[in-house]
Design a protein around this motif. Structure first.
Motif, mmCIF file in Angstrom:
data_model
loop_
_atom_site.group_PDB
_atom_site.id
_atom_site.type_symbol
_atom_site.label_atom_id
_atom_site.label_comp_id
_atom_site.label_asym_id
_atom_site.label_seq_id
_atom_site.Cartn_x
_atom_site.Cartn_y
_atom_site.Cartn_z
ATOM 1 N N SER A 328 1.592 -18.397 -20.185
ATOM 2 C CA SER A 328 1.102 -19.354 -19.199
ATOM 3 C C SER A 328 1.972 -20.604 -19.187
ATOM 4 C CB SER A 328 -0.350 -19.740 -19.520
ATOM 5 O OG SER A 328 -0.799 -20.777 -18.664
ATOM 6 N N TYR A 349 -6.151 -19.441 -22.200
ATOM 7 C CA TYR A 349 -5.272 -19.654 -21.049
ATOM 8 C C TYR A 349 -5.725 -18.760 -19.902
ATOM 9 C CZ TYR A 349 -2.265 -21.945 -24.452
ATOM 10 O OH TYR A 349 -1.773 -22.789 -25.420
ATOM 11 N N ILE A 351 -4.712 -17.002 -16.496
ATOM 12 C CA ILE A 351 -3.497 -16.577 -15.790
ATOM 13 C C ILE A 351 -3.877 -15.724 -14.593
ATOM 14 C CG2 ILE A 351 -1.325 -15.306 -15.973
ATOM 15 C CD1 ILE A 351 -1.299 -15.923 -18.942
ATOM 16 N N CYS A 353 -2.913 -13.083 -11.876
ATOM 17 C CA CYS A 353 -1.952 -12.018 -11.603
ATOM 18 C C CYS A 353 -2.302 -11.368 -10.277
ATOM 19 C CB CYS A 353 -1.968 -10.979 -12.723
ATOM 20 S SG CYS A 353 -1.545 -11.642 -14.357
#
Length: 373
Positions: A328, A349, A351, A353
């Protein structure tokens, strides 16, 4: 003691309240939820059929993976099957939430899917041991969806941790709990419906709405109402800041103060606010309380397991250094988790996608990746 919740047909189930420690798993299907909710807005008449089909498909997938889990003879193969089964369980739970069925009839299904998620995200050995039971209930769930048969579930998948034997509540206990519900929730009435593990349950009425509430000790640990009276087309409670304030206020009134907002999810006119305690600056993300806000009102709340004490290890790795192993570019936040043996502290974290949102956890003790959801 007897838990007769499933025998009370007047009770309803809270739509958006989910066991706190599984909330991060729900992001695996957030795209599906948005698609369903958009369809609700665009064409309300077709939505029930659409979400029902999603529920049937996910339930069939869960049944298939539960069957495969019965054949696993080592934890390595079981881990993969459990991971796939968990996705189906979360999808089914989310689809059930969107189905708009009769909530009193959905309570057992919601409880089963909730426990299935907990089992599949827990110890592999325990899931393998209970694979036959998981398959039996998965089969019964699919049959009930396809043939409109009755589905019953009484929590057999999860071994309840008890602090000891509990006495049946006295008439005085019941009256005190009833008075608390009527005062705190402004309920027009509360009818005693059972007791289990130190909790006293009631069916409640508030205006034209019906629901249930559960009292443990001097706190209301859970309640749900059938929906806000002014919810249609009204998003006054769906703004994040407004929903956060309403959720925190509801938690405090129910006896759970000192919580901080962990996350906010908005789907259509419904906002779900997750709240948890913080220990030494780390959010206890496994033990989130949850409130559901609709039409400017809190229509559901559960305290989860947010009252535990913890002994956290020392943070030895800075967030900047931990980020190097996260994938990240954004700053992570410090959270606690329990690995089945001890408390852990790590950086979380988020993230995004192409296939959705993932959560990466990096250990704050050694800087290594610890988990990805």
């Amino acid at each position: 003691m007897t838990n007769n919740l499933n025998e009370k047909k007047g009770m309803i189930i809270s739509v958006s309240i989910i066991v706190s420690l599984l909330f991060a798993l729900a992001v695996l299907t957030v795209g599906m939820v948005f698609a369903v909710r958009i369809k609700i807005i665009e064409d309300g008449k077709k939505q029930p059929q659409m979400s029902t089909q999603l529920l049937v498909d996910a339930s069939a997938g869960l049944k298939g993976k539960a069957s495969a889990l019965r054949l696993c003879n080592n934890e390595e193969t079981a881990d993969k099957v459990m991971e796939e089964a968990l996705v189906y369980a979360v999808r089914a739970e989310t689809a059930l939430e969107c189905d708009h069925g009769v909530w009193s009839e959905c309570r057992a299904k919601e409880a089963f899917l909730n426990d299935a998620c907990a089992l599949l995200s827990g110890k592999t050995s325990e899931a393998m041991k209970k694979s036959d039971l998981l398959y039996a209930y998965s089969s019964a769930l699919l049959d009930s969806l396809n043939n409109s048969s009755e589905f019953e579930y009484n929590g057999e998948l999860i071994d309840v941790k008890s602090d000891g034997e509990f006495d049946e509540p006295t008439d005085d206990d019941i009256e005190k709990a009833k008075a608390k519900i009527e005062e705190i929730l402004s309920a027009d009435g509360a009818e005693y419906s059972g007791a289990y593990h130190g909790k006293i349950s009631f069916e409640i009425k508030s205006g034209a709405r019906h629901g249930y509430a559960i009292v443990k000790g001097d706190k209301i640990c859970e309640f749900a109402l059938s929906g806000a009276e002014n919810a249609e087309g009204d998003k006054s409670g769906a703004e994040e800041k407004g929903a956060e304030a309403l959720a925190l206020n509801a938690a405090e009134k129910c006896g759970f103060d000192g919580l901080s907002v962990y996350s906010v999810f908005e789907v259509g006119n419904v906002t779900t606010v997750k709240m948890c305690h913080e220990i030494d600056g780390a959010a206890c993300r496994d033990e989130c309380a949850s409130a559901t806000v609709e039409g400017g009102e809190v229509i559901g709340f559960t305290a989860g397991e947010c009252e535990h004490t913890h002994s956290l290890p020392t943070v030895k790795v800075s967030e900047t250094d931990a980020r190097k192993n996260s994938g990240s570019k954004s700053e992570g936040r410090l959270v606690t988790t329990f690995d089945g043996t001890r408390d852990r502290v790590c950086y979380e974290y988020v993230i995004e996608c192409e296939d959705g949102v993932h959560y990466v956890y990096v250990c704050a003790e050694n800087g290594n990746q610890m988990q990805i959801r």
